[in-house]
Each structure stands twice: as structure tokens, then as C-alpha cells.
Design a protein around this motif. Structure first.
Motif, mmCIF file in Angstrom:
data_model
loop_
_atom_site.group_PDB
_atom_site.id
_atom_site.type_symbol
_atom_site.label_atom_id
_atom_site.label_comp_id
_atom_site.label_asym_id
_atom_site.label_seq_id
_atom_site.Cartn_x
_atom_site.Cartn_y
_atom_site.Cartn_z
ATOM 1 N N MET A 1 -72.251 -34.431 -43.121
ATOM 2 C CA MET A 1 -71.639 -33.998 -41.827
ATOM 3 C C MET A 1 -72.773 -33.263 -41.209
ATOM 4 S SD MET A 1 -68.072 -34.101 -41.300
ATOM 5 C CE MET A 1 -66.592 -35.095 -42.050
ATOM 6 N N ASN A 2 -73.076 -33.237 -39.974
ATOM 7 C CA ASN A 2 -74.006 -32.475 -39.165
ATOM 8 C C ASN A 2 -73.050 -31.434 -38.790
ATOM 9 O OD1 ASN A 2 -75.799 -34.269 -39.593
ATOM 10 N ND2 ASN A 2 -75.274 -35.586 -38.106
ATOM 11 N N LEU A 3 -73.990 -30.421 -38.143
ATOM 12 C CA LEU A 3 -73.477 -29.168 -37.513
ATOM 13 C C LEU A 3 -73.754 -29.455 -35.750
ATOM 14 C CD1 LEU A 3 -74.410 -26.045 -39.415
ATOM 15 C CD2 LEU A 3 -72.142 -26.932 -38.866
ATOM 16 N N TYR A 4 -72.771 -29.055 -35.031
ATOM 17 C CA TYR A 4 -72.662 -29.026 -33.747
ATOM 18 C C TYR A 4 -72.304 -27.767 -33.136
ATOM 19 C CZ TYR A 4 -73.521 -33.707 -34.607
ATOM 20 O OH TYR A 4 -74.028 -34.968 -35.121
ATOM 21 N N LEU A 5 -72.965 -27.181 -32.000
ATOM 22 C CA LEU A 5 -72.585 -26.024 -31.497
ATOM 23 C C LEU A 5 -72.008 -26.329 -30.295
ATOM 24 C CD1 LEU A 5 -72.945 -22.707 -31.195
ATOM 25 C CD2 LEU A 5 -75.044 -23.393 -29.729
ATOM 26 N N VAL A 6 -70.734 -25.854 -30.029
ATOM 27 C CA VAL A 6 -69.823 -26.041 -28.898
ATOM 28 C C VAL A 6 -69.648 -24.875 -28.003
ATOM 29 C CG1 VAL A 6 -67.597 -26.789 -28.245
ATOM 30 C CG2 VAL A 6 -68.441 -27.592 -30.589
ATOM 31 N N MET A 7 -70.268 -24.890 -26.977
ATOM 32 C CA MET A 7 -70.172 -23.792 -25.983
ATOM 33 C C MET A 7 -69.059 -24.104 -25.082
ATOM 34 S SD MET A 7 -73.044 -22.058 -26.715
ATOM 35 C CE MET A 7 -73.217 -21.380 -25.133
ATOM 36 N N VAL A 8 -68.183 -22.963 -25.153
ATOM 37 C CA VAL A 8 -67.071 -22.961 -24.275
ATOM 38 C C VAL A 8 -67.129 -21.938 -23.209
ATOM 39 C CG1 VAL A 8 -64.441 -22.938 -24.335
ATOM 40 C CG2 VAL A 8 -65.710 -23.817 -26.109
ATOM 41 N N MET A 9 -67.460 -22.101 -21.910
ATOM 42 C CA MET A 9 -67.754 -21.436 -20.889
ATOM 43 C C MET A 9 -66.598 -21.222 -19.721
ATOM 44 S SD MET A 9 -70.467 -20.001 -22.203
ATOM 45 C CE MET A 9 -70.692 -18.669 -20.865
ATOM 46 N N ARG A 10 -65.868 -19.993 -19.641
ATOM 47 C CA ARG A 10 -64.934 -19.903 -18.539
ATOM 48 C C ARG A 10 -65.428 -20.087 -17.134
ATOM 49 N NH1 ARG A 10 -62.072 -14.278 -20.321
ATOM 50 N NH2 ARG A 10 -61.150 -15.373 -22.462
ATOM 51 N N ARG A 11 -64.684 -21.025 -16.430
ATOM 52 C CA ARG A 11 -64.738 -21.168 -14.990
ATOM 53 C C ARG A 11 -63.986 -20.166 -14.338
ATOM 54 N NH1 ARG A 11 -63.945 -27.606 -14.656
ATOM 55 N NH2 ARG A 11 -65.688 -28.351 -15.763
ATOM 56 N N PRO A 12 -64.069 -20.021 -13.144
ATOM 57 C CA PRO A 12 -63.391 -18.857 -12.218
ATOM 58 C C PRO A 12 -61.955 -19.121 -12.215
ATOM 59 C CG PRO A 12 -65.525 -19.424 -11.013
ATOM 60 C CD PRO A 12 -65.321 -20.419 -12.134
ATOM 61 N N GLY A 55 -71.393 -37.210 -36.260
ATOM 62 C CA GLY A 55 -72.164 -37.691 -35.300
ATOM 63 C C GLY A 55 -71.964 -36.952 -34.085
ATOM 64 N N LEU A 56 -73.026 -36.942 -33.232
ATOM 65 C CA LEU A 56 -72.508 -36.478 -31.545
ATOM 66 C C LEU A 56 -71.490 -37.035 -31.019
ATOM 67 C CD1 LEU A 56 -73.751 -34.083 -29.739
ATOM 68 C CD2 LEU A 56 -75.203 -36.085 -28.873
ATOM 69 N N GLU A 57 -71.050 -37.951 -30.975
ATOM 70 C CA GLU A 57 -70.111 -38.709 -30.596
ATOM 71 C C GLU A 57 -68.596 -38.256 -30.955
ATOM 72 O OE1 GLU A 57 -68.375 -40.261 -27.321
ATOM 73 O OE2 GLU A 57 -70.610 -40.321 -27.517
ATOM 74 N N GLU A 58 -68.684 -38.122 -32.392
ATOM 75 C CA GLU A 58 -67.472 -37.658 -33.191
ATOM 76 C C GLU A 58 -67.182 -36.253 -32.620
ATOM 77 O OE1 GLU A 58 -65.036 -37.337 -37.220
ATOM 78 O OE2 GLU A 58 -67.320 -36.937 -37.147
#
Length: 84
Positions: A1-12, A55-58
Motif C-alpha cells: 500500500m502507498n501513502l496519500y496525503l488528503v487535504m480537506v480545506m473548508r469553503r466559506p 493506488g491514486l485512483e483508489e
């Protein structure tokens, strides 16, 4: 398995009521050994988590199930992270 950084940024227009569902989602991923680390940013603009996926798609498919993404109140971006 690979590592992926998921950024979750609030919208107004983000809805704070979605946060508990997001936290439950992360708990489910932790139970599946998919999330290594997670947490909010100090300035309350959003947060991030390290996701394990084949993978990136998953990784994108999983991250797009996050209630933050489904609600439309956050920008969710996934990066393949080649940390050493």
C-alpha cells in the motif's frame, strides 16, 4: 500500500454539522488500518490525513466518500506522498 496525503480545506459555506460524520468516517478508516495520522490545522482552515491505498485512483475514491467532500463544503485534494 502507498501513502496519500488528503487535504480537506473548508469553503466559506462549510457546515460544521458535518464534522462528526467526518470524524466517524476517519474512525472507520482507522479500523480498516487505512489512516495512519489525521488532524485539524491550528488556524481551523481544514485538516489532513494520511491514507493507505493501493493506488491514486483508489485513494481518490475513498477520499471522495468523506462526508466533507459529499457535503460540498470542503475542497478535498489527494496527493501521492513519497515520504522517506
Amino acid at each position: 500500500m502507498n501513502l496519500y496525503l488528503v487535504m480537506v480545506m473548508r469553503r466559506p459555506q462549510f457546515d460544521p454539522a458535518v464534522v462528526p460524520a467526518h470524524q466517524r468516517f476517519l474512525d472507520e478508516l482507522r479500523a480498516e488500518d487505512r489512516v495512519e495520522r489525521s488532524g485539524p490545522f491550528g488556524d481551523k482552515s481544514g485538516g489532513a490525513y494520511l491514507l493507505r491505498a493501493a493506488g491514486l485512483e483508489e485513494a481518490r475514491t475513498i477520499a471522495h466518500r468523506d462526508p466533507t467532500h459529499v457535503s460540498g463544503g470542503w475542497d478535498v485534494t489527494v496527493y501521492e506522498w513519497q515520504a522517506g
